[in-house]
Write an enzyme that holds these catalytic residues in place. Structure first.
Site, short mmCIF file in Angstrom:
data_model
loop_
_atom_site.label_atom_id
_atom_site.label_comp_id
_atom_site.label_asym_id
_atom_site.label_seq_id
_atom_site.Cartn_x
_atom_site.Cartn_y
_atom_site.Cartn_z
N LYS A 265 1.24 -1.04 0.01
CA LYS A 265 0.00 -0.14 -0.09
C LYS A 265 1.38 1.21 -0.22
O LYS A 265 1.94 0.88 0.61
CB LYS A 265 -0.17 -0.12 1.12
CG LYS A 265 -1.52 1.49 1.34
CD LYS A 265 -2.34 1.26 2.92
CE LYS A 265 -2.82 2.48 2.95
NZ LYS A 265 -4.08 3.03 4.52
N ASP A 270 -2.33 10.17 3.57
CA ASP A 270 -3.83 9.33 3.86
C ASP A 270 -4.84 11.04 5.04
O ASP A 270 -4.34 11.03 5.92
CB ASP A 270 -4.14 8.25 4.83
CG ASP A 270 -4.79 8.11 4.68
OD1 ASP A 270 -6.09 8.45 3.79
OD2 ASP A 270 -5.65 7.26 5.38
N LYS A 277 -9.91 12.82 8.74
CA LYS A 277 -9.65 12.37 9.74
C LYS A 277 -9.73 14.03 10.00
O LYS A 277 -9.41 14.79 9.93
CB LYS A 277 -7.90 11.45 9.21
CG LYS A 277 -7.93 10.80 8.95
CD LYS A 277 -6.16 10.38 9.08
CE LYS A 277 -6.14 9.29 8.28
NZ LYS A 277 -7.08 7.62 8.86
N ASP A 288 2.04 6.73 5.05
CA ASP A 288 0.65 5.56 5.13
C ASP A 288 1.12 5.06 3.57
O ASP A 288 0.52 4.38 3.16
CB ASP A 288 -0.48 6.30 4.88
CG ASP A 288 -1.84 5.32 4.68
OD1 ASP A 288 -1.40 4.12 5.69
OD2 ASP A 288 -2.85 5.86 4.21
N ASP A 347 -12.13 6.89 4.02
CA ASP A 347 -11.00 6.96 4.61
C ASP A 347 -10.86 5.57 4.88
O ASP A 347 -9.21 4.83 5.18
CB ASP A 347 -10.95 7.48 5.61
CG ASP A 347 -9.83 7.42 7.07
OD1 ASP A 347 -8.51 7.71 5.48
OD2 ASP A 347 -8.92 7.91 7.68
N GLU A 349 -9.74 3.87 2.38
CA GLU A 349 -8.57 3.86 1.26
C GLU A 349 -8.04 2.66 0.84
O GLU A 349 -7.75 2.67 -0.57
CB GLU A 349 -8.57 5.11 0.63
CG GLU A 349 -6.70 5.22 1.03
CD GLU A 349 -6.17 4.91 2.73
OE1 GLU A 349 -7.54 5.30 3.25
OE2 GLU A 349 -5.33 4.88 3.07
N ARG A 351 -7.52 -0.68 0.99
CA ARG A 351 -7.96 -1.74 0.33
C ARG A 351 -8.35 -1.60 -0.94
O ARG A 351 -8.31 -2.18 -1.81
CB ARG A 351 -8.88 -1.91 1.51
CG ARG A 351 -10.24 -1.39 1.39
CD ARG A 351 -11.31 -1.96 3.21
NE ARG A 351 -10.43 -1.12 4.34
CZ ARG A 351 -11.30 -1.14 4.73
NH1 ARG A 351 -12.69 -2.06 5.31
NH2 ARG A 351 -10.36 -0.86 6.16
#
Ligand code: BES
Ligand code: MN
Ligand code: ZN
Length: 499
Positions: A265, A270, A277, A288, A347, A349, A351
């Site tokens: 990933k 993020d 967030k 991230d 959020d 995201e 996956r």
């Protein structure tokens, strides 16, 4: 401290600088140190006798400027019983020594890898020590303008002194320094702020691996759109930074042999997107892309040490931002696999990025196994803290291999469940699935989501949200990130996939 320079030489008393000596529980000095003791009129033996020093548990006794020689200090390190020490203890020894020498502002030191009982310290252990030194000394001070100050730690020149020094040097250069460099690359990628390391910048760092013989394929926005990577594209659409998918191939194995694939990933930042967030701690989300960083560092390590294996590293690079073009909660996207996804929370995201990369790897690479790494869920931090990564796996052999490699390198994983009952939690009224399964078992439902994109391929998912960044300070790590995972996966490959 910047990178220490590490040399290997035969055991000899240095004229100046610091000398580090290893002691077992019996407190007997090894030959070269015993010679120094004599030269100094028994200064070492006296210091040991007068102190409460117990030679175990990496305890240190610092003997300053002993008379009769020009050494700055002799640092005695207690190791208990040599026979009890395993690989990661030698790594830790390197870390402890590097830490003590940095505290002492030492610029030149000799570490005497010699045992009083006459048994040799083998080259493998010397290389472990060197790796520990490099790992501990690593810091990220690129943006500190005061780093050249008087008080700043100076560069260290360290000599590892042992009987079989030439074999140790060879092993270090050919096998272990590449891994050390891989860890450093991973750490650097994770530490770089998102304004510096966007998707295109990250891609350029991957392209540098071509120098090591890695084939680097880059998929840009046009190609991704054309092929239908809509889950990944949906995440990227709220950012000015264009998405990239980078596929790195190291073909060190037999031609035609199915590779092992590592998927990462790579969310360069993020923000959460429209499901934004909270402000507190959001700065950490520059990390991230930790999964992608581990994959890149691993490929570096494997290529640099010319691993006899076919490996593919595939990373999805996007930025999750909330601009006017951003995807909305309620949007339904058709993933590369054809399966449709209702986006409940923008959020969740990671996956969405991984599902398209996993599907592509399964279809285009036909790998023998896939291991993905992702800073995927805050819930894994709640479950396991920073001391274990969450392991989700559809194959007991692969799970066992990852678990045991982690125990050897000290990067431990803890297996978490997968089941059809958990899988149901991500069924959606509107589409084939939704991208969150609610608060309960948040890490498990995230893993169930990924599982829908790997078919029957032996697959492991490592949720590294707890271990990739905000790492605890240890003897091996003084930085924000330990580079968790590179050594574990290098070991996995060496022990189970390399011929
Ligand atoms: N990148 C985060 C997960 C994360 C949290 C990594 C803390 C490192 C430290 C991920 O994209 C995320 O936001 N996950 C959500 C999922 C939720 C919306 C279902 C989370 O964990 O809260
Ligand atoms: Mn997120
Ligand atoms: Zn994320």
């Amino acid at each position: 401290m910047s990178d220490p320079s590490i040399a290997f030489a035969k055991p000899e008393l240095p004229a100046t600088g610091a000398l580090v000596v290893l002691l077992a529980e019996d407190l007997v000095l090894p030959p070269t140190a015993a010679a120094l003791d004599e030269k100094t009129g028994g200064a070492l033996a006296r210091a040991i006798a007068k102190s409460a020093f117990k030679a175990k548990g990496f305890a240190a006794l610092d003997v300053l400027a002993p008379a009769g020689c020009d050494l700055d200090r002799v640092l005695l390190i207690g190791l208990g019983k040599f026979g009890d020490l395993v690989e990661k203890d030698w790594l830790k020894l390197g870390g402890v020594v590097a830490g003590k020498l940095a505290d002492a502002k030492a610029t030149a030191a000799t570490l005497l890898l010699e045992r009083a009982d006459g048994e040799a310290i083998v080259p493998e252990r010397a290389a472990d020590v060197a790796l520990g030194v490099r790992m501990r000394a690593w810091t990220f001070d690129r943006y500190k303008s005061k780093k050249k100050d008087e008080d700043a730690p100076k560069d260290l020149a360290l000599t590892l002194a042992l009987a079989d020094h030439s074999a140790a040097k060879k092993l270090w250069k050919a096998r272990v320094e590449p891994v050390s460099d891989g860890v450093a690359l991973t750490r650097e990628l994770i530490c770089e702020p998102a304004n510096v390391l966007g998707t295109e910048d990250f891609t350029k760092r991957c392209e540098k691996l071509e120098k090591l013989g890695v084939e680097v394929e880059v998929l840009g926005e046009k190609e991704l759109k054309k092929a239908g990577w809509n889950a990944l594209l949906g995440v990227a659409q709220g950012s000015k930074r264009p998405p990239r998918v980078v596929i790195m191939r190291w073909n060190g194995g037999t031609e035609g042999e199915a590779p092992i694939a590592f998927v990462g990933k790579g969310v360069v930042f993020d923000s959460g997107g429209i499901s934004i967030k909270p402000a507190a701690g959001m700065e950490d989300m520059k990390g991230d892309m930790g999964g992608a960083a581990v994959v890149t560092g691993l490929i570096h390590a494997l290529a640099a040490r010319k691993a006899a294996v076919n490996v593919v590293g595939a990373i999805g690079l996007v930025e999750n931002m909330p601009d006017a073009g951003a995807q909305r909660p309620g949007d339904i996207v058709t993933s590369l696999s054809g399966q449709t996804i209702e986006v409940i929370n923008t959020d969740a995201e990671g996956r969405l990025v991984l599902c398209d990369v996993l599907w592509h790897v399964k279809e285009a690479v036909k790998p023998a196994a896939i291991v993905d790494l992702a800073t995927l869920t805050g819930a894994i931090l709640v479950a396991l803290g920073k001391l274990n990564a969450g392991l989700f796996c559809n194959d007991d052999t692969l799970a066992e291999r990852l678990t045991s490699s982690g125990l050897v390198t000290g990067e431990t994983v803890w297996r978490m469940p997968l089941s059809t009952d958990y899988d149901k939690l991500i069924d959606s009224t509107w589409a084939d699935m939704k991208n969150t399964g609610g608060r309960d078992a948040g890490s498990v439902t995230a893993a169930q989501f990924l599982k829908r994109f790997v078919g029957d391929v032996p697959w492991a998912h490592l949720d590294i949200a707890g271990t990739a960044m905000g790492s605890p300070k240890t003897d091996l790590n003084a930085a924000w990130t330990s580079g968790w995972g590179v050594r574990l996966l290098d070991r996995l490959v060496a022990d189970h996939y390399e011929k």
